[in-house]
Design a protein around this motif. Sequence first.
Motif, PDB file in Angstrom:
ATOM      1  N   ALA A 116       3.681   0.795  -3.224  1.00  0.00           N
ATOM      2  CA  ALA A 116       2.765  -0.134  -3.680  1.00  0.00           C
ATOM      3  C   ALA A 116       3.081  -1.607  -3.200  1.00  0.00           C
ATOM      4  N   ALA A 117       4.305  -2.005  -3.303  1.00  0.00           N
ATOM      5  CA  ALA A 117       4.800  -3.363  -2.986  1.00  0.00           C
ATOM      6  C   ALA A 117       4.615  -3.489  -1.388  1.00  0.00           C
ATOM      7  N   LEU A 118       4.910  -2.406  -0.645  1.00  0.00           N
ATOM      8  CA  LEU A 118       4.688  -2.398   0.720  1.00  0.00           C
ATOM      9  C   LEU A 118       3.146  -2.193   1.203  1.00  0.00           C
ATOM     10  N   ASP A 119       2.617  -1.866   0.002  1.00  0.00           N
ATOM     11  CA  ASP A 119       1.063  -1.461   0.649  1.00  0.00           C
ATOM     12  C   ASP A 119       1.028  -0.320   1.680  1.00  0.00           C
ATOM     13  N   THR A 120       1.619   0.641   1.316  1.00  0.00           N
ATOM     14  CA  THR A 120       1.732   1.947   2.230  1.00  0.00           C
ATOM     15  C   THR A 120       1.764   2.971   1.380  1.00  0.00           C
ATOM     16  N   ASP A 121       1.000   3.988   2.230  1.00  0.00           N
ATOM     17  CA  ASP A 121       1.151   5.373   1.740  1.00  0.00           C
ATOM     18  C   ASP A 121       1.824   6.395   2.669  1.00  0.00           C
ATOM     19  N   ASP A 122       2.642   5.606   3.789  1.00  0.00           N
ATOM     20  CA  ASP A 122       3.489   6.520   4.549  1.00  0.00           C
ATOM     21  C   ASP A 122       4.909   6.853   3.884  1.00  0.00           C
ATOM     22  N   PRO A 123       5.065   7.892   3.690  1.00  0.00           N
ATOM     23  CA  PRO A 123       6.264   8.431   3.255  1.00  0.00           C
ATOM     24  C   PRO A 123       7.474   8.176   3.906  1.00  0.00           C
ATOM     25  N   GLN A 124       7.318   8.365   5.444  1.00  0.00           N
ATOM     26  CA  GLN A 124       8.350   7.968   6.303  1.00  0.00           C
ATOM     27  C   GLN A 124       8.853   6.432   6.188  1.00  0.00           C
ATOM     28  N   ARG A 125       7.766   5.557   6.181  1.00  0.00           N
ATOM     29  CA  ARG A 125       7.994   4.118   6.132  1.00  0.00           C
ATOM     30  C   ARG A 125       8.758   3.730   4.973  1.00  0.00           C
ATOM     31  N   VAL A 126       8.437   4.203   3.519  1.00  0.00           N
ATOM     32  CA  VAL A 126       9.072   4.208   2.346  1.00  0.00           C
ATOM     33  C   VAL A 126      10.504   4.805   2.466  1.00  0.00           C
ATOM     34  N   ALA A 127      10.588   5.812   3.135  1.00  0.00           N
ATOM     35  CA  ALA A 127      12.084   6.570   3.205  1.00  0.00           C
ATOM     36  C   ALA A 127      13.079   5.636   3.994  1.00  0.00           C
ATOM     37  N   GLU A 128      12.426   4.946   5.006  1.00  0.00           N
ATOM     38  CA  GLU A 128      13.205   4.073   6.049  1.00  0.00           C
ATOM     39  C   GLU A 128      13.562   2.688   5.025  1.00  0.00           C
ATOM     40  N   ILE A 129      12.674   2.030   4.368  1.00  0.00           N
ATOM     41  CA  ILE A 129      12.990   1.152   3.492  1.00  0.00           C
ATOM     42  C   ILE A 129      14.204   1.227   2.428  1.00  0.00           C
TER      43      ILE A 129
END
Length: 150
Positions: A116-129
Motif C-alpha cells: 500500500a505504501a509503495l502503491d504497487t500490487d507487484d509481489p516481486q517488487r514488494v519481496a525485493e523491498i
Amino acid sequence: MNGVELFLLGRTLMKIGEEALPTEGIGRHSTSVRTVLIVVSDVRAHPGSAVGEIATRTGLPQSAVSAAVARLREAGAITTEPDSRDRRRLLIQSASQASGRVEEVRSAPIDTALAAALDTDDPQRVAEIVALLDELARHLTPQALTRLRG
C-alpha cells in the motif's frame, strides 16, 4: 542521503510497521502502538527496570510508560514483580514464554502495508523491498544505537 532524509525514512518505516501490526480484537487503548513498542524494546534491553527508569531512558512520560506496561502485561509480553527493596516499585521484565498475542504480533507480515505504501500490487517488487529491509535490519540492530552514544 542526508540526516534529514534518513530521519524521515525512519519515520515512514515506523508508520508502515504500525500499519502492519494486527489490531483486531484488542480494543481501544490510551497508549499508541509506538509507545508500547518503545517500552517493550527498553524492557528487553534493561530487564528488571522500574517504570521511572524506563521513562528516563526513553523520554516518555511516566504515565505513558505505566499504561504501556499495563497493556504489555495484559498481552503476556512482560511480567512484573515488586521490588524487594521498595515494595511500591514494580520491576519489569520480558515474559519467559511469549503469549499467543505476542507471537501473533511478531509474526505479522509487512507485505500488505508495504504494498500500500509503495502503491504497487507487484509481489516481486514488494519481496525485493522486504529483502532490502531485512538486510538493513541485520546491520542496524538496536545495539547500533549504543555505538552512536559511545
